[in-house]
Design a protein around this motif. Structure first.
Motif, PDB file in Angstrom:
ATOM      1  N   MET A  45       0.730  -1.191  -0.028  1.00 30.22           N
ATOM      2  CA  MET A  45      -0.032   0.129  -0.071  1.00 30.22           C
ATOM      3  C   MET A  45       0.776   1.390   0.097  1.00 30.22           C
ATOM      4  N   SER A  46       2.054   1.272   0.653  1.00 32.55           N
ATOM      5  CA  SER A  46       2.872   2.452   0.676  1.00 32.55           C
ATOM      6  C   SER A  46       3.465   2.826  -0.869  1.00 32.55           C
ATOM      7  N   GLY A  47       3.495   1.641  -1.751  1.00 35.22           N
ATOM      8  CA  GLY A  47       3.810   2.114  -2.860  1.00 35.22           C
ATOM      9  C   GLY A  47       2.808   2.715  -3.807  1.00 35.22           C
ATOM     10  N   THR A  48       1.480   2.537  -3.699  1.00 36.19           N
ATOM     11  CA  THR A  48       0.508   3.533  -3.911  1.00 36.19           C
ATOM     12  C   THR A  48       0.554   4.722  -3.482  1.00 36.19           C
ATOM     13  N   TYR A  49       0.451   4.891  -1.853  1.00 36.35           N
ATOM     14  CA  TYR A  49       0.552   6.340  -1.598  1.00 36.35           C
ATOM     15  C   TYR A  49       1.652   6.983  -2.186  1.00 36.35           C
ATOM     16  N   THR A  50       2.848   6.492  -2.261  1.00 37.89           N
ATOM     17  CA  THR A  50       3.844   7.159  -2.878  1.00 37.89           C
ATOM     18  C   THR A  50       3.664   7.610  -3.978  1.00 37.89           C
ATOM     19  N   ILE A  51       3.291   6.638  -5.014  1.00 45.70           N
ATOM     20  CA  ILE A  51       3.142   7.148  -6.369  1.00 45.70           C
ATOM     21  C   ILE A  51       1.890   8.429  -6.625  1.00 45.70           C
ATOM     22  N   ALA A  52       0.732   8.287  -5.782  1.00 44.86           N
ATOM     23  CA  ALA A  52      -0.170   9.150  -5.533  1.00 44.86           C
ATOM     24  C   ALA A  52       0.392  10.598  -5.040  1.00 44.86           C
ATOM     25  N   LEU A  53       1.197  10.657  -4.377  1.00 40.32           N
ATOM     26  CA  LEU A  53       1.833  11.597  -3.626  1.00 40.32           C
ATOM     27  C   LEU A  53       2.790  12.278  -4.678  1.00 40.32           C
ATOM     28  N   LEU A  54       3.504  11.401  -5.590  1.00 36.37           N
ATOM     29  CA  LEU A  54       4.437  12.041  -6.615  1.00 36.37           C
ATOM     30  C   LEU A  54       3.703  12.814  -7.555  1.00 36.37           C
ATOM     31  N   ILE A  55       2.486  12.159  -8.177  1.00 33.26           N
ATOM     32  CA  ILE A  55       1.596  12.706  -9.047  1.00 33.26           C
ATOM     33  C   ILE A  55       0.996  14.150  -8.378  1.00 33.26           C
TER      34      ILE A  55
ATOM     35  N   PHE B 212       3.709  23.508  -1.617  1.00 37.70           N
ATOM     36  CA  PHE B 212       2.725  22.473  -1.535  1.00 37.70           C
ATOM     37  C   PHE B 212       3.564  21.054  -2.269  1.00 37.70           C
ATOM     38  N   GLU B 213       4.167  21.521  -3.288  1.00 39.50           N
ATOM     39  CA  GLU B 213       4.589  20.356  -4.107  1.00 39.50           C
ATOM     40  C   GLU B 213       5.918  19.819  -2.944  1.00 39.50           C
ATOM     41  N   TYR B 214       6.696  20.498  -2.190  1.00 37.78           N
ATOM     42  CA  TYR B 214       7.635  19.834  -1.186  1.00 37.78           C
ATOM     43  C   TYR B 214       6.509  18.904  -0.085  1.00 37.78           C
ATOM     44  N   CYS B 215       5.387  19.627   0.307  1.00 38.63           N
ATOM     45  CA  CYS B 215       4.585  18.854   1.262  1.00 38.63           C
ATOM     46  C   CYS B 215       4.228  17.561   0.843  1.00 38.63           C
ATOM     47  N   CYS B 216       4.110  17.400  -0.581  1.00 37.45           N
ATOM     48  CA  CYS B 216       3.767  15.990  -1.140  1.00 37.45           C
ATOM     49  C   CYS B 216       5.164  15.153  -1.498  1.00 37.45           C
ATOM     50  N   GLN B 217       6.180  15.919  -1.803  1.00 45.28           N
ATOM     51  CA  GLN B 217       7.502  15.073  -2.247  1.00 45.28           C
ATOM     52  C   GLN B 217       7.966  14.515  -1.170  1.00 45.28           C
TER      53      GLN B 217
ATOM     54  N   ILE C 240       7.872   7.686   2.503  1.00 46.24           N
ATOM     55  CA  ILE C 240       6.938   6.662   2.801  1.00 46.24           C
ATOM     56  C   ILE C 240       7.334   5.273   1.716  1.00 46.24           C
ATOM     57  N   GLY C 241       7.990   5.915   0.759  1.00 46.05           N
ATOM     58  CA  GLY C 241       8.127   4.922  -0.369  1.00 46.05           C
ATOM     59  C   GLY C 241       9.828   4.499  -0.363  1.00 46.05           C
ATOM     60  N   PHE C 242      10.540   4.826   0.467  1.00 46.60           N
ATOM     61  CA  PHE C 242      12.132   4.388   0.487  1.00 46.60           C
ATOM     62  C   PHE C 242      12.131   3.095   1.170  1.00 46.60           C
ATOM     63  N   VAL C 243      12.830   2.293   0.841  1.00 46.61           N
ATOM     64  CA  VAL C 243      13.038   0.988   1.229  1.00 46.61           C
ATOM     65  C   VAL C 243      13.666   0.877   2.580  1.00 46.61           C
ATOM     66  N   GLY C 244      14.546   2.062   2.955  1.00 44.97           N
ATOM     67  CA  GLY C 244      14.944   2.142   4.240  1.00 44.97           C
ATOM     68  C   GLY C 244      14.192   2.585   5.163  1.00 44.97           C
TER      69      GLY C 244
ATOM     70  N   ILE D 271      10.885   6.948 -11.150  1.00 43.35           N
ATOM     71  CA  ILE D 271       9.436   6.987 -10.712  1.00 43.35           C
ATOM     72  C   ILE D 271       9.069   8.608 -10.895  1.00 43.35           C
ATOM     73  N   GLN D 272       9.915   9.365  -9.943  1.00 46.17           N
ATOM     74  CA  GLN D 272       9.511  10.779 -10.164  1.00 46.17           C
ATOM     75  C   GLN D 272       9.625  11.402 -11.382  1.00 46.17           C
TER      76      GLN D 272
END
Length: 121
Positions: free
Chosen positions: A1-11, A51-56, A62-66, A79-80
């Motif tokens: 699910m974190s992958g979906t959140y990551t991509i949505a936030l990147l969009i 607002f871009e930074y608030c999402c980026q 969230i998306g980082f494996v670490g 992806i970005q």
């Protein structure tokens, strides 16, 4: 699910980024910001970029494996970049009617898809 959140936030992040970087040009075309001083245009763009930074930043955290996410640092960056170009193409098409996608742009997108494939291998 974190992958979906990551991509949505990147969009969402890239929508704000594209508007911050190029929205002032549309405002200038319409005459809204035609007489703004450059510092005013910069401040306007920074306000949107906030607002871009608030999402980026959350997208990367969230998306980082670490941090327990599914993507490596390189994967996040690729992806970005792909999201950025897709969002830019859509916004440019609607905001700047004279900006058309040509065969070389589509070929470049195909190469980006190949890059994403290679990064995830």
């Amino acid at each position: 699910m974190s992958g979906t959140y990551t991509i949505a936030l990147l969009i969402l992040s890239n929508i704000f980024m594209t508007l911050a970087w190029y929205g002032h040009l549309k405002l200038q075309q319409t005459g809204t910001s035609l007489h703004w001083p450059l510092i005013g245009v910069i401040a306007f763009s920074w306000a949107i970029a906030f607002f871009e930074y608030c999402c980026q930043v959350p997208a990367n955290r969230i998306g980082f494996v670490g941090n327990g996410g599914p993507f490596s640092l390189v994967q996040l960056k690729v992806i970005q970049e792909c999201v950025s170009l897709i969002v830019f193409a859509i916004i440019a098409h609607f905001m700047f009617q004279g900006e058309a996608l040509r065969w070389n742009h589509l070929l470049a997108f195909c190469f980006l898809i190949a890059a994403v494939y290679l990064v995830f291998k």
